[in-house]
Design an enzyme around this catalytic site. Structure first.
Site, PDB file in Angstrom:
ATOM      1  N   LYS A  42       0.866  -1.181   0.000  1.00 52.67           N
ATOM      2  CA  LYS A  42       0.000   0.000   0.000  1.00 52.67           C
ATOM      3  C   LYS A  42       0.898   1.224   0.000  1.00 52.67           C
ATOM      4  O   LYS A  42       1.818   1.321   0.809  1.00 52.67           O
ATOM      5  CB  LYS A  42      -0.891   0.000   1.234  1.00 52.67           C
ATOM      6  CG  LYS A  42      -1.803   1.212   1.284  1.00 52.67           C
ATOM      7  CD  LYS A  42      -2.816   1.085   2.383  1.00 52.67           C
ATOM      8  CE  LYS A  42      -2.429   1.914   3.570  1.00 52.67           C
ATOM      9  NZ  LYS A  42      -3.496   2.080   4.538  1.00 52.67           N
TER      10      LYS A  42
HETATM   11  C1  R5P Z   1      -2.027   4.414   7.088  1.00 53.42           C
HETATM   12  O1  R5P Z   1      -1.521   3.336   7.019  1.00 53.42           O
HETATM   13  C2  R5P Z   1      -3.327   4.607   7.691  1.00 53.42           C
HETATM   14  O2  R5P Z   1      -3.322   3.761   8.733  1.00 53.42           O
HETATM   15  C3  R5P Z   1      -4.488   4.369   6.739  1.00 53.42           C
HETATM   16  O3  R5P Z   1      -4.828   3.019   6.654  1.00 53.42           O
HETATM   17  C4  R5P Z   1      -4.221   4.878   5.356  1.00 53.42           C
HETATM   18  O4  R5P Z   1      -3.585   6.117   5.393  1.00 53.42           O
HETATM   19  C5  R5P Z   1      -5.472   4.937   4.503  1.00 53.42           C
HETATM   20  O5  R5P Z   1      -6.383   5.830   5.020  1.00 53.42           O
HETATM   21  P1  R5P Z   1      -6.615   7.280   4.390  1.00 53.42           P
HETATM   22  O6  R5P Z   1      -7.376   7.043   3.125  1.00 53.42           O
HETATM   23  O7  R5P Z   1      -7.413   8.025   5.408  1.00 53.42           O
HETATM   24  O8  R5P Z   1      -5.269   7.874   4.136  1.00 53.42           O
END
Ligand code: R5P
Length: 270
Positions: free
Chosen positions: A173
């Site tokens: 990710k």
């Molecule tokens: C990062 O690993 C955070 O824990 C979230 O899972 C990630 O940033 C995705 O969330 P958002 O779309 O709010 O950035």
């Protein structure tokens, strides 16, 4: 590839179209009661059926997600620092493999902080986690963290994603950036794009569209869904891009239509 691992992966990245829509609600692990995620149970319940998987910590999974759900859980197993602590990059593995299995995790997620003071610790931990999880056929999703001192361009993100994949992560990710195709091309495992800070709905839909067009298998989106005035409308619009091949205009029109129905529904209730 072994059957269990493949089966768990196919619950996260749907084999029908090789796409994934993950809903991120793990922010509290370092941010505490994040704005509009103060009550995770209330936030998660109406959204659960529209995502393919939920990225969550074990505390929120146990306390705030119904155990009767058939939505797969991507369990965050790293932590150790908060937003007010000394260094956000100082993370360790905080969940045992036994507990992850007890929680029926479909994948384990942890962050690596490439280029930070704790790069070595987090990258070695990723390797160790992959070894442990592999034994039980559980995939690992590596999150390439970004920070003030860390880059967010294609050069940096390609490096961080590749480091994660080389350690054996099954999914990476990361964040969208200019020339994102380069990041995807040099990463031998599927990439999912994180949503990031709340931006206007149309822009978040554009980010989703661009990410997929550049080769990401999907998005892991949090704040741009549940910080929206109309979270269900927003996740359905994102879904129409990820799984319905909508373009940005079509997805935004869907958002506006569902948002207006939601507003009417809410005003009837008051
Ligand atoms: C990062 O690993 C955070 O824990 C979230 O899972 C990630 O940033 C995705 O969330 P958002 O779309 O709010 O950035």
């Amino acid at each position: 590839m072994d059957w269990g691992l493949q089966n768990r992966l196919s619950r996260i990245i749907k084999p029908q179209d090789n796409r994934a829509l993950m809903l991120a609600v793990d922010h509290g692990y370092f941010l505490g009661p994040t704005e509009k995620l103060e009550n995770p149970a209330k936030v998660i319940a109406p959204l659960l059926k529209y995502c393919d998987s939920l990225m969550v910590t074990r505390g929120v999974q146990r306390s705030s997600v119904s155990a009767t759900t058939d939505t797969p859980m991507v369990l965050r197993v790293s932590g150790g620092s908060s937003i007010i602590g000394e260094d956000l990059s100082q993370e360790d593995i905080t969940v045992s493999i036994e507990d992850a299995i007890r929680l029926n995790a479909s994948a384990l997620a942890m962050s690596i902080f490439v280029g930070s003071k704790y790069e070595y610790q987090t990258v070695v931990n990723l390797g160790k986690l992959v070894s442990r999880a592999q034994k039980y056929g559980i995939p690992v999703l590596a999150v390439t963290a970004v920070g003030k001192e860390l880059g967010k361009d294609a050069r940096y993100l390609s490096l961080a994603c590749r480091v994660a994949a080389e350690q054996g992560a099954n999914i990476v990710k990361t964040y969208y950036c200019e020339n994102f195709e380069k990041v995807v091309q040099s990463c031998p495992v599927p990439i999912i794009v994180a949503g990031g800070k709340k931006i206007p709905e149309r822009d978040a839909l554009q980010l989703t569209y661009n990410s997929i067009k550049a080769g990401a298998v999907g998005v892991d989106i949090g704040r741009n869904v549940w910080q929206s005035e109309h979270p269900v409308a927003m996740i359905r619009a994102v879904r129409s891009i990820v799984h319905g091949n909508s373009n940005v205009e079509q997805a935004f029109s869907l958002y506006k239509k569902l948002a207006s129905e939601d507003s009417k529904h809410k005003s009837k209730q008051t």
